[in-house]
Scaffold this motif. Structure first.
Motif, PDB file in Angstrom:
ATOM      1  N   ASN A  75      -3.696  14.214   3.224  1.00 14.58           N
ATOM      2  CA  ASN A  75      -4.753  13.776   4.145  1.00 14.58           C
ATOM      3  C   ASN A  75      -5.467  12.543   3.604  1.00 14.58           C
ATOM      4  OD1 ASN A  75      -6.443  14.520   6.631  1.00 14.58           O
ATOM      5  ND2 ASN A  75      -8.008  14.326   5.045  1.00 14.58           N
ATOM      6  N   ASP A  76      -5.710  12.503   2.290  1.00 18.17           N
ATOM      7  CA  ASP A  76      -6.343  11.336   1.670  1.00 18.17           C
ATOM      8  C   ASP A  76      -5.473  10.087   1.857  1.00 18.17           C
ATOM      9  OD1 ASP A  76      -8.483  12.849   0.857  1.00 18.17           O
ATOM     10  OD2 ASP A  76      -7.770  13.092  -1.212  1.00 18.17           O
ATOM     11  N   LEU A  77      -4.160  10.265   1.720  1.00 18.94           N
ATOM     12  CA  LEU A  77      -3.250   9.133   1.886  1.00 18.94           C
ATOM     13  C   LEU A  77      -3.279   8.632   3.331  1.00 18.94           C
ATOM     14  CD1 LEU A  77      -0.155  10.368  -0.187  1.00 18.94           C
ATOM     15  CD2 LEU A  77      -1.799   8.590  -0.820  1.00 18.94           C
ATOM     16  N   LYS A  78      -3.341   9.546   4.272  1.00 22.14           N
ATOM     17  CA  LYS A  78      -3.426   9.156   5.681  1.00 22.14           C
ATOM     18  C   LYS A  78      -4.711   8.381   5.940  1.00 22.14           C
ATOM     19  CE  LYS A  78      -5.164  11.886   8.570  1.00 22.14           C
ATOM     20  NZ  LYS A  78      -5.552  13.001   9.452  1.00 22.14           N
ATOM     21  N   GLU A  79      -5.830   8.887   5.429  1.00 18.97           N
ATOM     22  CA  GLU A  79      -7.118   8.216   5.643  1.00 18.97           C
ATOM     23  C   GLU A  79      -7.150   6.845   4.973  1.00 18.97           C
ATOM     24  OE1 GLU A  79      -9.501   9.115   7.709  1.00 18.97           O
ATOM     25  OE2 GLU A  79      -8.089  10.712   8.251  1.00 18.97           O
ATOM     26  N   ALA A  80      -6.489   6.720   3.832  1.00 20.07           N
ATOM     27  CA  ALA A  80      -6.437   5.426   3.150  1.00 20.07           C
ATOM     28  C   ALA A  80      -5.709   4.394   4.008  1.00 20.07           C
ATOM     29  CB  ALA A  80      -5.745   5.576   1.795  1.00 20.07           C
ATOM     30  N   MET A  81      -4.661   4.832   4.703  1.00 19.18           N
ATOM     31  CA  MET A  81      -3.939   3.911   5.583  1.00 19.18           C
ATOM     32  C   MET A  81      -4.795   3.518   6.785  1.00 19.18           C
ATOM     33  SD  MET A  81      -1.306   3.343   3.875  1.00 19.18           S
ATOM     34  CE  MET A  81      -0.741   2.133   5.058  1.00 19.18           C
ATOM     35  N   LYS A  94       0.837  -1.207   0.000  1.00 12.06           N
ATOM     36  CA  LYS A  94       0.000   0.000   0.000  1.00 12.06           C
ATOM     37  C   LYS A  94       0.869   1.254   0.000  1.00 12.06           C
ATOM     38  CE  LYS A  94      -3.895  -0.039   0.309  1.00 12.06           C
ATOM     39  NZ  LYS A  94      -4.970  -0.108  -0.712  1.00 12.06           N
ATOM     40  N   GLN A  95       1.953   1.206   0.739  1.00 11.08           N
ATOM     41  CA  GLN A  95       2.847   2.365   0.799  1.00 11.08           C
ATOM     42  C   GLN A  95       3.541   2.592  -0.541  1.00 11.08           C
ATOM     43  OE1 GLN A  95       5.103   1.030   4.228  1.00 11.08           O
ATOM     44  NE2 GLN A  95       4.195   2.613   5.513  1.00 11.08           N
ATOM     45  N   ARG A  96       3.901   1.492  -1.211  1.00 11.10           N
ATOM     46  CA  ARG A  96       4.499   1.640  -2.541  1.00 11.10           C
ATOM     47  C   ARG A  96       3.510   2.280  -3.505  1.00 11.10           C
ATOM     48  NH1 ARG A  96       6.506  -3.925  -2.016  1.00 11.10           N
ATOM     49  NH2 ARG A  96       8.703  -3.890  -1.352  1.00 11.10           N
ATOM     50  N   GLU A  97       2.254   1.840  -3.435  1.00 17.40           N
ATOM     51  CA  GLU A  97       1.216   2.391  -4.302  1.00 17.40           C
ATOM     52  C   GLU A  97       1.016   3.884  -4.048  1.00 17.40           C
ATOM     53  OE1 GLU A  97      -2.262   0.107  -3.535  1.00 17.40           O
ATOM     54  OE2 GLU A  97      -1.398  -1.782  -4.239  1.00 17.40           O
ATOM     55  N   ALA A  98       1.194   4.298  -2.778  1.00 19.70           N
ATOM     56  CA  ALA A  98       0.957   5.696  -2.411  1.00 19.70           C
ATOM     57  C   ALA A  98       2.144   6.598  -2.742  1.00 19.70           C
ATOM     58  CB  ALA A  98       0.646   5.793  -0.922  1.00 19.70           C
ATOM     59  N   MET A  99       3.298   6.009  -3.092  1.00 22.78           N
ATOM     60  CA  MET A  99       4.507   6.798  -3.289  1.00 22.78           C
ATOM     61  C   MET A  99       4.344   7.855  -4.376  1.00 22.78           C
ATOM     62  SD  MET A  99       7.503   7.290  -2.108  1.00 22.78           S
ATOM     63  CE  MET A  99       7.765   5.778  -1.163  1.00 22.78           C
ATOM     64  N   THR A 100       3.720   7.486  -5.493  1.00 21.90           N
ATOM     65  CA  THR A 100       3.549   8.429  -6.590  1.00 21.90           C
ATOM     66  C   THR A 100       2.705   9.620  -6.162  1.00 21.90           C
ATOM     67  OG1 THR A 100       3.728   6.645  -8.223  1.00 21.90           O
ATOM     68  CG2 THR A 100       2.742   8.715  -8.956  1.00 21.90           C
ATOM     69  N   LYS A 101       1.609   9.350  -5.434  1.00 24.41           N
ATOM     70  CA  LYS A 101       0.735  10.439  -4.971  1.00 24.41           C
ATOM     71  C   LYS A 101       1.457  11.328  -3.953  1.00 24.41           C
ATOM     72  CE  LYS A 101      -3.684   8.120  -5.758  1.00 24.41           C
ATOM     73  NZ  LYS A 101      -4.949   7.632  -5.142  1.00 24.41           N
TER      74      LYS A 101
END
Length: 455
Positions: A147-153, A123-130
């Protein structure tokens, strides 16, 4: 504080061997590796902890540890991954060394937590680009994206309902620490202050942050880095206002930390290498003892202190015998008596060492007719002797070029407690120590030191 692990029952090589019941206060790690290609599974943790677990020919392994909670780096051959461990776990690890990412799984106590953490990496790898996009935009949308990335986690965490409540609490806070770290990074890039609300959001989050949580320090690498960075910044300010060396100021700052786990860890990590570079050994050691209450760490640093006391200014230098000389034959330290010596301990594979070469050559040229010899001692391995010879030729290195007899294990290196290179040492014509940790040639400080010798 992460204590050195004590092996309770040795290394087990067969899963079906007879054994007594293991108390719940210990950690049991076992497992099976398909296509085994190595006899050792290595485990490393914070505060310089290292251990090995034997793997038998069938790929089975088992070990019992007495361990504090935290993230540990496991490695098997060329495979590296992190595993969360704490006492009470009875954790089974299974994987195929030829298809690691798709086959790694955890079972038993601690299995749910570690399966979650392993999937979290994806999941963290997927979020790297964003995350990179947020840093690049540097506008109000950056805040929304982070904030969206935090909520996704947080949502991903919620998808594992079987996780123990205590672990969930630690992980929730760890996600928040990651979010704070992202905001700090964004804040450092927002030099014009155009992102509205960024500063106030950071201040609000940090005002509610507990800077004395030992469990969070052991659990979250983000929290650990934030705590260390906070005290590094305090030390920098203190060093300027109090006219202290920064290494001394850091120990003064952390000595006031209330939490033993955090204070001990910061003190040990600072002193492990820092004591070999300090210009004020006695003050450094005294402040370390004021900060550390961990007996194992205290013994470790005491051993370093006792070695370094012997190479204080004015003491006779440890010697070396019959090092290979590039010009032919061998050379011992006593052969160089009668001149000031500027000794460079280096290696061909050391990038920082190579960066100093042009500055070192300038010094040699400037002082070539003075009573000072430039001695370079390579700690390359004997099997890399030809590389050492070739670099001397390629770089047209001057001075006295020597090859140590046992690389890092050479007695000269050990007696000076050299843990990092390049290291520069200055001796007087009688072989006494002027500085066992002299400035690097690129610093521009050596000319004034040499000129004081009236060469």
């Amino acid at each position: 504080m992460l204590k050195k692990i004590i092996l309770i029952s040795g290394l087990f090589t067969l899963l079906n061997s007879c054994e007594t019941e293991i108390p719940k206060s210990k950690t049991v790690i076992s497992g099976t590796i398909t296509n085994p290609n190595n006899a050792l599974l290595l485990i490393a943790g914070n505060d310089y902890f290292r251990d090995t677990i034997q793997v038998d020919e069938s790929g089975n392994f088992k070990d019992t540890l007495d361990i504090l909670p935290g993230s540990y780096l496991l490695s098997y051959g060329k495979l590296f991954w992190r595993t969360y461990l704490q006492n009470g776990y009875d954790l089974e690890i299974v994987f195929d060394s030829n298809n690691f990412r798709n086959t790694l799984s955890y079972k038993g106590e601690g299995g749910v937590e570690n399966n979650y953490l392993f999937q979290k990496i994806s999941k963290q790898r997927e979020a790297m680009t964003k995350r990179q996009e947020a840093m690049k935009m540097r506008n109000d949308s950056s805040l929304l994206l982070l904030n969206d990335l935090k909520e996704a986690m947080h949502q991903f965490l919620s998808s594992y309902p079987a996780l123990p409540p205590a672990f969930k609490g630690l992980e929730k806070r760890s996600i928040t620490y990651g979010y704070i770290a992202d905001l700090h990074r964004l804040h450092s890039k927002d030099t014009l202050g155009v992102i509205s609300g960024l500063t106030s959001k950071l201040n609000a989050l940090e005002e509610n942050m507990d800077f004395n949580s030992g469990m969070d320090y052991l659990f979250s690498n983000r929290y650990r880095r934030m705590i260390e960075d906070t005290y590094r910044e305090k030390a920098q300010i203190s060093a300027k206002t109090s006219n202290l060396a920064e290494d001394i100021a850091f120990l003064k700052e952390i000595s006031n930390i209330k939490n033993d786990t955090i204070r001990n860890s910061l003190a040990f990590n600072h002193a492990k290498y820092g004591i070999t570079y300090t210009k004020d050994l006695n003050t450094f050691y005294s402040l370390f003892l004021k900060s550390s209450t961990n007996p194992i760490h205290n013994e470790d640093i005491k051993a370093s202190y006792e070695i370094l006391k012997k190479v204080a200014k004015g003491a006779p230098s440890p010697g070396f015998e019959d090092y290979e000389n590039h010009q032919g034959g061998t050379t011992s330290l006593k052969d160089l008596a009668g001149s000031y010596l500027f000794i460079d301990v280096w290696a061909t594979w050391c990038g920082p060492c190579r960066k100093e070469i042009p500055y070192l050559k300038e010094l040699e040229t400037k002082y070539h007719d003075k009573n000072i010899k430039f001695v370079s001692i390579s700690i390359d391995r004997q099997k890399d002797r030809d590389k050492w010879k070739q670099m001397i030729k390629d770089e047209n290195l001057g001075g006295v070029q020597l090859l140590a007899d046992k690389d890092w294990e050479s007695s000269f290196v050990q007696n000076y407690l050299i843990k990092g290179i390049p290291r520069f040492i200055i001796l007087d014509p009688q072989g006494n120590i002027i500085d066992y940790n002299a400035p690097v040639p690129s610093s521009g400080k050596l000319e004034s030191i040499f000129d004081e010798f009236n060469l």
